[in-house]
Scaffold this motif. Structure first.
Motif, PDB file in Angstrom:
ATOM      1  N   ALA A 136       0.629  -1.359  -0.087  1.00  0.00           N
ATOM      2  CA  ALA A 136      -0.180  -0.186   0.043  1.00  0.00           C
ATOM      3  C   ALA A 136       1.195   1.510   0.213  1.00  0.00           C
ATOM      4  O   ALA A 136       0.703   2.051  -0.718  1.00  0.00           O
ATOM      5  CB  ALA A 136      -0.955   0.077   1.052  1.00  0.00           C
ATOM      6  N   GLY A 137       1.914   1.416   1.029  1.00  0.00           N
ATOM      7  CA  GLY A 137       2.839   2.585   0.917  1.00  0.00           C
ATOM      8  C   GLY A 137       3.277   2.867  -0.039  1.00  0.00           C
ATOM      9  O   GLY A 137       3.261   3.789  -0.863  1.00  0.00           O
ATOM     10  N   GLU A 138       4.004   1.700  -1.115  1.00  0.00           N
ATOM     11  CA  GLU A 138       5.060   1.799  -2.604  1.00  0.00           C
ATOM     12  C   GLU A 138       3.819   2.615  -3.590  1.00  0.00           C
ATOM     13  O   GLU A 138       4.356   3.386  -3.843  1.00  0.00           O
ATOM     14  CB  GLU A 138       5.556   0.249  -2.653  1.00  0.00           C
ATOM     15  CG  GLU A 138       6.491   0.396  -1.524  1.00  0.00           C
ATOM     16  CD  GLU A 138       6.981  -1.234  -1.239  1.00  0.00           C
ATOM     17  OE1 GLU A 138       8.356  -1.305  -1.314  1.00  0.00           O
ATOM     18  OE2 GLU A 138       6.160  -2.144  -2.973  1.00  0.00           O
ATOM     19  N   VAL A 139       2.732   1.921  -3.423  1.00  0.00           N
ATOM     20  CA  VAL A 139       1.124   1.974  -4.332  1.00  0.00           C
ATOM     21  C   VAL A 139       1.106   3.644  -4.089  1.00  0.00           C
ATOM     22  O   VAL A 139       1.190   4.280  -4.934  1.00  0.00           O
ATOM     23  CB  VAL A 139       0.000   1.151  -4.139  1.00  0.00           C
ATOM     24  CG1 VAL A 139      -0.849   1.609  -5.317  1.00  0.00           C
ATOM     25  CG2 VAL A 139       0.965  -0.027  -4.660  1.00  0.00           C
ATOM     26  N   LEU A 140       1.173   4.217  -2.483  1.00  0.00           N
ATOM     27  CA  LEU A 140       0.804   5.547  -2.854  1.00  0.00           C
ATOM     28  C   LEU A 140       1.648   6.576  -2.797  1.00  0.00           C
ATOM     29  O   LEU A 140       1.760   7.482  -2.805  1.00  0.00           O
ATOM     30  CB  LEU A 140      -0.199   5.471  -0.971  1.00  0.00           C
ATOM     31  CG  LEU A 140      -1.320   4.968  -0.667  1.00  0.00           C
ATOM     32  CD1 LEU A 140      -1.416   4.930   0.575  1.00  0.00           C
ATOM     33  CD2 LEU A 140      -1.942   5.692  -2.068  1.00  0.00           C
ATOM     34  N   THR A 141       3.252   6.063  -2.487  1.00  0.00           N
ATOM     35  CA  THR A 141       3.915   6.959  -2.810  1.00  0.00           C
ATOM     36  C   THR A 141       4.408   6.682  -4.532  1.00  0.00           C
ATOM     37  O   THR A 141       4.661   7.994  -4.994  1.00  0.00           O
ATOM     38  CB  THR A 141       5.567   5.995  -2.502  1.00  0.00           C
ATOM     39  OG1 THR A 141       5.096   6.288  -0.247  1.00  0.00           O
ATOM     40  CG2 THR A 141       6.420   6.997  -2.899  1.00  0.00           C
ATOM     41  N   TYR A 142       4.132   6.041  -4.955  1.00  0.00           N
ATOM     42  CA  TYR A 142       3.936   6.008  -7.034  1.00  0.00           C
ATOM     43  C   TYR A 142       2.873   7.039  -6.624  1.00  0.00           C
ATOM     44  O   TYR A 142       3.076   7.643  -8.100  1.00  0.00           O
ATOM     45  CB  TYR A 142       3.491   4.850  -7.120  1.00  0.00           C
ATOM     46  CG  TYR A 142       3.242   4.679  -8.867  1.00  0.00           C
ATOM     47  CD1 TYR A 142       4.249   5.079  -9.587  1.00  0.00           C
ATOM     48  CD2 TYR A 142       2.378   5.050  -9.740  1.00  0.00           C
ATOM     49  CE1 TYR A 142       4.091   5.260 -11.540  1.00  0.00           C
ATOM     50  CE2 TYR A 142       1.968   5.275 -10.798  1.00  0.00           C
ATOM     51  CZ  TYR A 142       2.583   5.069 -11.336  1.00  0.00           C
ATOM     52  OH  TYR A 142       3.034   5.415 -12.470  1.00  0.00           O
ATOM     53  N   ILE A 143       2.110   7.623  -6.357  1.00  0.00           N
ATOM     54  CA  ILE A 143       0.745   8.205  -6.994  1.00  0.00           C
ATOM     55  C   ILE A 143       0.955   9.811  -6.845  1.00  0.00           C
ATOM     56  O   ILE A 143       0.807  10.433  -7.541  1.00  0.00           O
ATOM     57  CB  ILE A 143      -0.508   7.508  -6.281  1.00  0.00           C
ATOM     58  CG1 ILE A 143      -0.976   6.644  -7.052  1.00  0.00           C
ATOM     59  CG2 ILE A 143      -0.907   9.084  -6.370  1.00  0.00           C
ATOM     60  CD1 ILE A 143      -2.567   6.138  -6.564  1.00  0.00           C
ATOM     61  N   LYS A 144       1.510   9.699  -5.221  1.00  0.00           N
ATOM     62  CA  LYS A 144       2.028  10.885  -4.689  1.00  0.00           C
ATOM     63  C   LYS A 144       3.248  11.153  -5.658  1.00  0.00           C
ATOM     64  O   LYS A 144       3.021  12.670  -6.293  1.00  0.00           O
ATOM     65  CB  LYS A 144       3.086  10.768  -3.054  1.00  0.00           C
ATOM     66  CG  LYS A 144       3.477  12.631  -2.741  1.00  0.00           C
ATOM     67  CD  LYS A 144       4.114  12.013  -1.353  1.00  0.00           C
ATOM     68  CE  LYS A 144       4.834  12.869  -0.854  1.00  0.00           C
ATOM     69  NZ  LYS A 144       5.635  12.979   0.411  1.00  0.00           N
TER      70      LYS A 144
END
Length: 275
Positions: free
Chosen positions: A45-53
């Motif tokens: 989850a954190g990696e997916v959100l970081t990609y979006i950010k």
């Protein structure tokens, strides 16, 4: 319904000590204006959100702040109390059980990806080859314990009472030809337990955090077909139509994020559109 076997004190400790803000941003409350504070476990989850950010949020006018947690209780506690605007780490059955057992008021917004649960072992290459009397560790929270038992039952390793579904417990085992010992443990401990047990049924995020590849290393992996355990973006009930939440939901289900998940996890995490 049984309350997840996690001490309240441990949850409070995780909330106060066990979370880390990503990047240079910090804050003790929810976001203001276009800022959205989202809680997540580090992987995936954190990696997916970081990609979006890093790649998509600015174009949508979304200021995304990510806060990472190391357990399954604190992200929902923080969301209910208002220090988060949303979280991404859990499936809908867990969220439903959490609401019922903790008297919270949280709601799913959209499904994002399936992190398939797997069975892992140090010495066994096929779940059918587990030795007689083997000890198998499983998650100790209500929904993931049932999920793990269903996975074992899917290959006939154990038999379960008809109709128990995802609420199955070890007491619902009706046949156990190998006389397995089922050992419930706190989910984060399961990768470490592989040194002491014959096999462990491990949630995807903790497997990835331990450098296990669900696609390559699991001796049994959940099928995505009709799987109810897709992870969801969740908010406090009533915030589903928050414009910031809608922007994030749109990005989480975008072709760009689908491609990121497929490229990064190579079948170990499956975007909903591909499952």
């Amino acid at each position: 319904m049984r309350t997840p076997v996690i001490a309240a004190a441990a949850g409070a400790l995780a909330l106060s000590l066990g979370l880390t803000a990503c990047g240079s941003e910090s804050g003790s409350g929810g976001g203001d204006g276009d800022t959205l504070v989202v809680g997540a476990t580090p992987t995936p989850a954190g990696e997916v959100l970081t990609y979006i950010k890093d790649n998509l949020a600015k174009k949508e006018g979304l200021d995304l702040r990510i806060t990472e947690f190391t357990d399954y209780v604190a992200p929902n506690t923080a969301l209910q109390e208002g220090s988060l605007d949303a979280n991404l780490y859990q499936h809908a059955p867990y969220l439903k059980d959490f609401n019922e057992s903790k008297k919270t008021d949280l709601a799913p917004v959209t499904e994002v990806y399936l992190p398939p649960m797997g069975v892992y072992a140090k010495k066994t290459k096929d779940v059918a080859d587990l030795p007689a009397g083997a000890t198998v560790a499983v998650p100790n929270d209500t929904t993931n314990e049932g999920r793990a038992l269903q996975l074992l039952a899917s290959k006939g390793v154990i038999g379960l009472k008809k109709g128990v579904g995802g609420t199955a417990t070890p007491q619902d085992i009706t046949s156990n030809p190998k006389k397995l010992t089922i050992k419930p443990l706190e989910p984060a401990q399961l990768p470490r337990s592989l040194e002491d047990v014959d096999a462990a049924v491990i949630n995807n995020n903790y497997a990835l955090d331990a450098d296990l590849s669900p696609k390559k290393d699991a001796i049994l992996l959940e099928s995505p077909k009709d799987n109810p355990y897709n992870n969801v973006l969740a908010v406090k009930k009533g915030d589903e139509d928050d414009p910031r939440v809608k922007k994030l939901a749109k990005l989480l289900t975008s072709p760009e994020v689908k491609q990121f998940i497929e490229d990064k996890y190579k079948g170990s995490v499956l975007p909903v559109a591909a499952s």
